[in-house]
Design a protein around this motif. Structure first.
Motif, mmCIF file in Angstrom:
data_model
loop_
_atom_site.group_PDB
_atom_site.id
_atom_site.type_symbol
_atom_site.label_atom_id
_atom_site.label_comp_id
_atom_site.label_asym_id
_atom_site.label_seq_id
_atom_site.Cartn_x
_atom_site.Cartn_y
_atom_site.Cartn_z
ATOM 1 N N ILE A 74 0.732 -1.269 -0.084
ATOM 2 C CA ILE A 74 -0.112 0.413 -0.060
ATOM 3 C C ILE A 74 1.255 1.001 0.436
ATOM 4 O O ILE A 74 0.943 2.168 -0.052
ATOM 5 N N GLU A 75 2.038 1.042 0.833
ATOM 6 C CA GLU A 75 2.957 2.121 0.977
ATOM 7 C C GLU A 75 3.409 2.488 -0.520
ATOM 8 O O GLU A 75 3.975 3.894 -1.521
ATOM 9 N N LEU A 76 4.098 1.484 -1.525
ATOM 10 C CA LEU A 76 4.872 1.440 -2.874
ATOM 11 C C LEU A 76 3.304 2.251 -3.950
ATOM 12 O O LEU A 76 3.622 2.365 -4.981
ATOM 13 N N GLY A 77 1.992 1.641 -3.807
ATOM 14 C CA GLY A 77 1.794 1.928 -4.962
ATOM 15 C C GLY A 77 1.337 1.685 -6.238
ATOM 16 O O GLY A 77 1.647 0.549 -6.331
ATOM 17 N N PHE A 78 1.632 2.233 -6.845
ATOM 18 C CA PHE A 78 2.267 2.182 -7.998
ATOM 19 C C PHE A 78 3.362 2.966 -8.859
ATOM 20 O O PHE A 78 3.680 2.665 -10.112
ATOM 21 N N THR A 79 4.603 3.050 -7.366
ATOM 22 C CA THR A 79 6.122 3.949 -7.610
ATOM 23 C C THR A 79 6.546 2.208 -8.736
ATOM 24 O O THR A 79 6.843 1.277 -8.493
ATOM 25 N N PRO A 80 6.795 2.858 -9.907
ATOM 26 C CA PRO A 80 7.767 1.708 -10.634
ATOM 27 C C PRO A 80 9.161 1.367 -10.361
ATOM 28 O O PRO A 80 9.769 2.559 -9.563
ATOM 29 N N MET A 81 9.705 0.459 -10.211
ATOM 30 C CA MET A 81 11.165 -0.193 -9.673
ATOM 31 C C MET A 81 11.538 -0.232 -10.712
ATOM 32 O O MET A 81 11.188 -1.467 -11.665
ATOM 33 N N ALA A 82 12.647 -0.281 -10.724
ATOM 34 C CA ALA A 82 13.649 -0.455 -12.173
ATOM 35 C C ALA A 82 15.413 -1.714 -11.558
ATOM 36 O O ALA A 82 15.491 -1.140 -10.492
ATOM 37 N N PHE B 267 17.292 -2.728 -6.693
ATOM 38 C CA PHE B 267 15.939 -2.129 -7.158
ATOM 39 C C PHE B 267 16.694 -0.667 -6.852
ATOM 40 O O PHE B 267 17.073 -0.194 -6.016
ATOM 41 N N SER B 268 15.840 0.267 -8.677
ATOM 42 C CA SER B 268 16.060 1.807 -8.123
ATOM 43 C C SER B 268 15.070 1.910 -7.924
ATOM 44 O O SER B 268 13.642 1.355 -9.336
ATOM 45 N N SER B 269 14.297 3.563 -7.530
ATOM 46 C CA SER B 269 13.143 3.857 -8.227
ATOM 47 C C SER B 269 13.407 4.880 -9.720
ATOM 48 O O SER B 269 12.799 5.466 -9.822
ATOM 49 N N ARG B 270 14.442 5.155 -10.063
ATOM 50 C CA ARG B 270 14.784 5.520 -10.905
ATOM 51 C C ARG B 270 15.448 4.507 -12.271
ATOM 52 O O ARG B 270 15.733 4.138 -12.509
ATOM 53 N N PHE C 200 26.669 7.487 1.862
ATOM 54 C CA PHE C 200 26.059 7.977 0.870
ATOM 55 C C PHE C 200 26.738 8.678 -0.495
ATOM 56 O O PHE C 200 25.813 9.046 -0.811
ATOM 57 N N ALA C 201 27.561 8.378 -0.801
ATOM 58 C CA ALA C 201 28.449 8.463 -2.200
ATOM 59 C C ALA C 201 27.016 7.485 -2.498
ATOM 60 O O ALA C 201 27.425 7.522 -3.836
ATOM 61 N N PHE C 202 26.590 6.612 -2.521
ATOM 62 C CA PHE C 202 25.593 5.977 -3.895
ATOM 63 C C PHE C 202 24.515 6.680 -3.188
ATOM 64 O O PHE C 202 23.055 5.652 -3.763
ATOM 65 N N ARG C 203 23.965 7.212 -2.915
ATOM 66 C CA ARG C 203 22.313 7.957 -2.764
ATOM 67 C C ARG C 203 21.642 8.096 -3.360
ATOM 68 O O ARG C 203 20.387 7.713 -4.371
ATOM 69 N N ASP C 204 22.902 8.793 -5.694
ATOM 70 C CA ASP C 204 21.764 8.313 -6.147
ATOM 71 C C ASP C 204 21.398 7.129 -7.177
ATOM 72 O O ASP C 204 20.273 7.434 -7.870
ATOM 73 N N GLU C 205 21.587 5.959 -6.237
ATOM 74 C CA GLU C 205 20.579 4.710 -6.567
ATOM 75 C C GLU C 205 19.666 5.143 -6.376
ATOM 76 O O GLU C 205 18.655 3.755 -6.776
ATOM 77 N N GLU C 206 18.544 5.100 -4.906
ATOM 78 C CA GLU C 206 17.955 5.189 -4.623
ATOM 79 C C GLU C 206 17.188 4.575 -4.495
ATOM 80 O O GLU C 206 15.816 3.285 -5.063
ATOM 81 N N GLU C 207 18.021 3.282 -3.611
ATOM 82 C CA GLU C 207 17.921 1.733 -3.478
ATOM 83 C C GLU C 207 16.841 1.154 -3.426
ATOM 84 O O GLU C 207 16.526 2.001 -1.992
ATOM 85 N N LEU D 220 20.312 7.888 -16.788
ATOM 86 C CA LEU D 220 21.800 7.138 -17.393
ATOM 87 C C LEU D 220 22.188 6.852 -16.096
ATOM 88 O O LEU D 220 23.309 6.396 -16.854
ATOM 89 N N ASN D 221 22.807 7.764 -15.122
ATOM 90 C CA ASN D 221 23.901 7.102 -14.478
ATOM 91 C C ASN D 221 23.496 5.816 -14.402
ATOM 92 O O ASN D 221 24.597 5.084 -13.713
ATOM 93 N N GLN D 222 22.540 5.131 -13.892
ATOM 94 C CA GLN D 222 22.155 4.143 -13.743
ATOM 95 C C GLN D 222 22.483 2.724 -14.934
ATOM 96 O O GLN D 222 23.864 2.129 -14.663
ATOM 97 N N PHE D 223 22.465 3.816 -16.095
ATOM 98 C CA PHE D 223 22.811 2.448 -16.820
ATOM 99 C C PHE D 223 23.818 2.742 -17.378
ATOM 100 O O PHE D 223 24.548 1.470 -17.445
ATOM 101 N N ARG D 224 25.104 2.925 -16.354
ATOM 102 C CA ARG D 224 26.016 3.426 -17.207
ATOM 103 C C ARG D 224 26.950 2.668 -16.603
ATOM 104 O O ARG D 224 27.990 1.982 -16.412
ATOM 105 N N LEU D 225 26.527 2.702 -15.202
ATOM 106 C CA LEU D 225 27.592 1.645 -13.904
ATOM 107 C C LEU D 225 26.438 0.045 -13.941
ATOM 108 O O LEU D 225 27.536 -0.328 -14.092
ATOM 109 N N TYR D 226 25.805 0.356 -14.077
ATOM 110 C CA TYR D 226 25.646 -1.381 -14.659
ATOM 111 C C TYR D 226 24.251 -2.030 -15.472
ATOM 112 O O TYR D 226 24.650 -2.933 -16.015
#
Length: 759
Positions: free
Chosen positions: A414-422, A489-492, A672-679, A496-502
């Motif tokens: 119920i918290e996640l709702g329709f938020t897509p995960m990548a 998984f990531s909410s992003r 904190f260095a990995f914050r852009d992952e929004e994991e 581009l950053n996630q594509f470049r890394l993983y």
């Protein structure tokens, strides 16, 4: 809703045949054997094997069954004993097939089980009484149908599961055909009712396995058709109380469940509203009928089930359909009313009956609190569930704080709702997951070991915050007994950053794939929060009949709780206050030195330094869902972490159990260095020697299989440079192969700006 299995399938386990087979009393056997002078060793061995089966000692049971078989020298006699031996062989081999971790081994055992049932059918034809022959064939068809159904629900290969479901339907239909030969009218109607109920279940289970909307509707349509026949048959049963009304209630429950699940899965909101109304109507009919039952315990239990079904109908409707404010308020009120009434009635049930439904009612009341934005009530219900599951309700100070952290970071459906995960991965892995590109079979997504993740400090950030990382002075250390395995998984999405890394192959950035989940809000299943940590609970000596076994049945890993990762920042001149939602006061190394000096009473100046020489740590946590709920979460997280900081300051007061409590949460924090992952991550902690852990020769790593994602993923986004590696990949070919193998998964191309690789 009364479990159909408990109503139809299971007679006394020790008889071996269930309620449909040929059952003979021991008195009858005793008299007959004395009359015929037949040795009783065979019967004794069969009894011994059945006891071993009930104790789950399957190899020993099979060995005894072989001895019993060898005792029958003349196979033209003792036909009933031979039938019973074959029945137990089938049960034993199927039980082993359920537990086998290796797919090939499981298939082999399953085939052995089926072969013994076929031998049983051949023996049945040698019986002299025609009705006995019919009864025996009905019993065999029931067990074969049940075994195929259970195996289909368990298996991860969607195509193979479809074939197994088909076999299950075939055996249930044969069961239905044999019932026409039964002379006793009541028995005939009862058997037909039971066969129809299992056909309903079979089609519903198959519908749950697929994502194709057209196929889902067709399967639910067949289930509803068979359920209509079942309801008609139930009305014809002679015993109106014990049989007829109960069977009608069960049929109405399945109607409610079918329409509710179909409404949840449909993308057409107008159609969904219609289906929700139908589900609600059947649940109300169910409630009215339940009041007519004479047995008080059964009457109360069935009313609770009906009210629970009504509560879920209203909750799911509010979650999925945009109603007017007035209608939404009404639905929330109705959901709360039915669930609270059901909850009050629980006290009138026996402990065993109460246990079956209590947890689900409390989870639904928790959802109602979320919908009503009663954050305190919602949070306390989440926390209580965690405390009861992991610590049996009694918690020490650090355990209480750990439960708070878990309640904050556990993301419910119920918290996640329709938020897509990548989930980002290489094309090679993507092809394997979807069984394309020359891969005949699909491999499940993996829960990988934390040891060799991209973050070398994985699992250590929280320990650093609490100053629990002791300097190792020994020349050697023992290996850890447990390890964490997770998939990330990531909410992003399409980032581009996630594509470049993983998402890359052969070092080419943005050449990989982004797998998207939860676009329709149906990815997460209501989880059991104890599953990831069952081995820790056992290690702690906590008793637990409620804890899952090491071996998981069905899709237990697909029901893992989803946790959000929090990022720990150390305050410096380059990190702005707004970068973190909360800031903590945490001791640094100087703090500990001063603390020790203060203990030796070396002066007030030292104590002053103790209070002023501190470092500041921040926590970054991305909002999920309701913004007010997010702010409430941050406050609770701050309270819990500062409580842990305060508790672990004095190391002399910290026990091994206190340190172990941190194992539940330390993999939910990263630098904190990995914050852009929004994991976000699905997590399991297992002993390193667990049978569930597998070894991959290609990657030389250990892992735990998660799930066949062909039924879970909604979309695959190909990276901008997907075609620009040395492997000559073509997006057109990928799309074509996916259309052949996984037509329900959308395929698209990313157009994010990134340079092609240098030639």
């Amino acid at each position: 809703m009364t479990d159909t299995e408990s109503v139809f399938c299971f007679g006394g386990e020790k008889e071996g045949f269930g309620i449909y087979g040929v059952q003979f009393s021991s008195d009858w056997f005793l008299m007959d054997w004395f009359d015929r002078g037949i040795d009783m060793d065979v019967n004794g061995l069969i009894d011994e094997s059945s006891e071993l089966f009930n104790e789950k000692q399957y190899d020993e049971a099979i060995e005894i069954l072989h001895q019993a078989w060898d005792e029958i020298i003349d196979k033209s006699t003792q036909i009933t004993e031979q039938i019973e031996i074959q029945a137990w062989f089938g049960r034993c081999y199927f039980a082993q097939a359920e537990k086998a971790k290796d797919t090939d081994k499981s298939d082999e055992l399953f085939k052995l089980a089926v072969e013994h049932y076929r031998q049983r059918l051949k023996l049945a034809k040698q019986l002299t009484d025609k009705q006995d022959i019919v009864d025996e064939q009905i019993d065999v068809q029931f067990w074969l149908g049940r075994h195929y159904l259970a195996y289909a629900a368990r298996i991860k290969d969607a195509n193979k599961a479809g074939e197994l479901f088909g076999q299950s339907v075939k055996h249930y239909e044969k069961w239905l055909t044999f019932t026409k030969q039964l002379k006793n009218k009541h028995n005939r109607i009862w058997q037909q009712t039971a066969a129809q109920s299992w056909l309903v279940r079979c089609y519903v289970e198959q519908a749950r396995k697929t994502k194709n909307t057209g196929e889902i509707n067709a399967l639910f349509g067949r289930a509803i058709k068979h359920n209509e026949k079942r309801l008609q048959l139930a009305e014809q049963l002679e015993d109106k109380q014990d049989d007829s009304i109960q069977e009608q209630i069960d049929a109405l429950s399945w109607f409610c469940g079918c329409y509710l699940e179909q409404a949840i899965k449909t993308k057409d909101m107008n159609e969904a509203a219609k289906l929700f109304r139908q589900a609600t109507a059947f649940a109300k009919r169910n409630l009215r009928l339940a009041r007519q039952l004479e047995n008080e315990q059964i009457r109360i239990q069935q009313q609770i089930f009906a009210r629970f079904g009504l509560g879920r109908c209203y909750i799911e409707r509010v979650k999925r359909i945009k109603n007017t404010d007035k209608a939404e308020a009404l639905f929330k009120k109705q959901a709360g009313k039915y669930l609270l009434t059901a909850d009050r009635q629980l006290s009138q049930l026996s402990d065993e009956a109460k246990k079956r439904i209590e947890k689900r009612i409390h989870q639904s009341l928790r959802d109602v609190a979320y919908l009503n934005e009663d954050w305190h009530s919602y949070f306390e219900k989440k926390k209580q569930e965690i405390q009861e599951s992991l610590f049996q309700g009694e918690t020490s100070q650090p355990q209480d704080a750990v439960a708070t952290v878990l309640a904050v970071l556990h993301i419910t459906p119920i918290e996640l709702g329709f938020t897509p995960m990548a989930h980002y991965t290489s094309p090679h892995v993507c092809h394997i997951l979807f069984s394309i590109g020359g891969n005949e079979t699909a491999s499940p997504m993996r829960l990988g070991s934390s040891t060799y993740m991209n973050d070398p400090s994985e699992g250590k950030g929280l320990l650093d915050l609490l100053n629990q990382q002791d300097l190792e002075l020994e020349n050697k250390t023992d290996g850890v007994s447990h390890n964490a395995f997770f998939t990330c998984f990531s909410s992003r999405v399409n980032d581009l950053n996630q594509f470049r890394l993983y998402g890359k192959e052969d070092g080419v950035e943005a050449s990989g794939c982004c797998l998207v989940f939860n676009k329709n809000g149906d990815w997460l299943i209501e989880a059991d929060v104890s599953v990831p940590f069952s081995s820790l609970s056992k290690k702690s000596g906590k008793d637990s009949d409620d804890l899952p076994e090491d071996g998981f049945w069905n899709d237990e890993y697909e029901k893992l709780p989803l946790y959000q990762v929090a990022y720990i920042a150390y305050k410096d001149e380059y990190i702005a206050e707004r970068k973190c939602g909360i800031w903590l006061s945490a001791p640094n190394k100087a703090f500990n030195l001063h603390q020790n000096l203060a203990k030796e009473n070396l002066g007030s100046s030292i104590r002053f330094t103790l209070n002023t020489n501190i470092s500041r740590f921040g926590i970054r946590l991305k909002p999920v869902g309701n913004e007010e709920w997010h702010q409430f979460r941050l406050e609770k997280l701050k309270e819990a972490l500062e409580e842990l900081i305060g508790f672990f300051k004095d190391k002399s007061a910290v026990s091994d159990d206190d340190k172990e409590a941190l194992e539940y949460i330390r993999y939910l924090f990263k630098d904190f260095a990995f914050r852009d992952e929004e994991e976000f991550r699905l997590l399991v902690i297992k002993p390193i020697d667990s049978e569930e852990i597998e070894y991959c020769e290609q990657t030389q790593s250990v892992y735990i299989p998660y799930a066949d994602i062909r039924n879970l993923a909604d979309e695959v986004i190909l990276g901008t440079n997907y075609e620009k590696t040395g492997n000559q990949r073509k997006a057109e070919v990928f799309r074509y192969q996916m259309k052949q193998k996984c037509p329900d998964v959308k395929v698209s191309r990313s157009t994010l700006p990134i340079n092609p690789p240098n030639k």
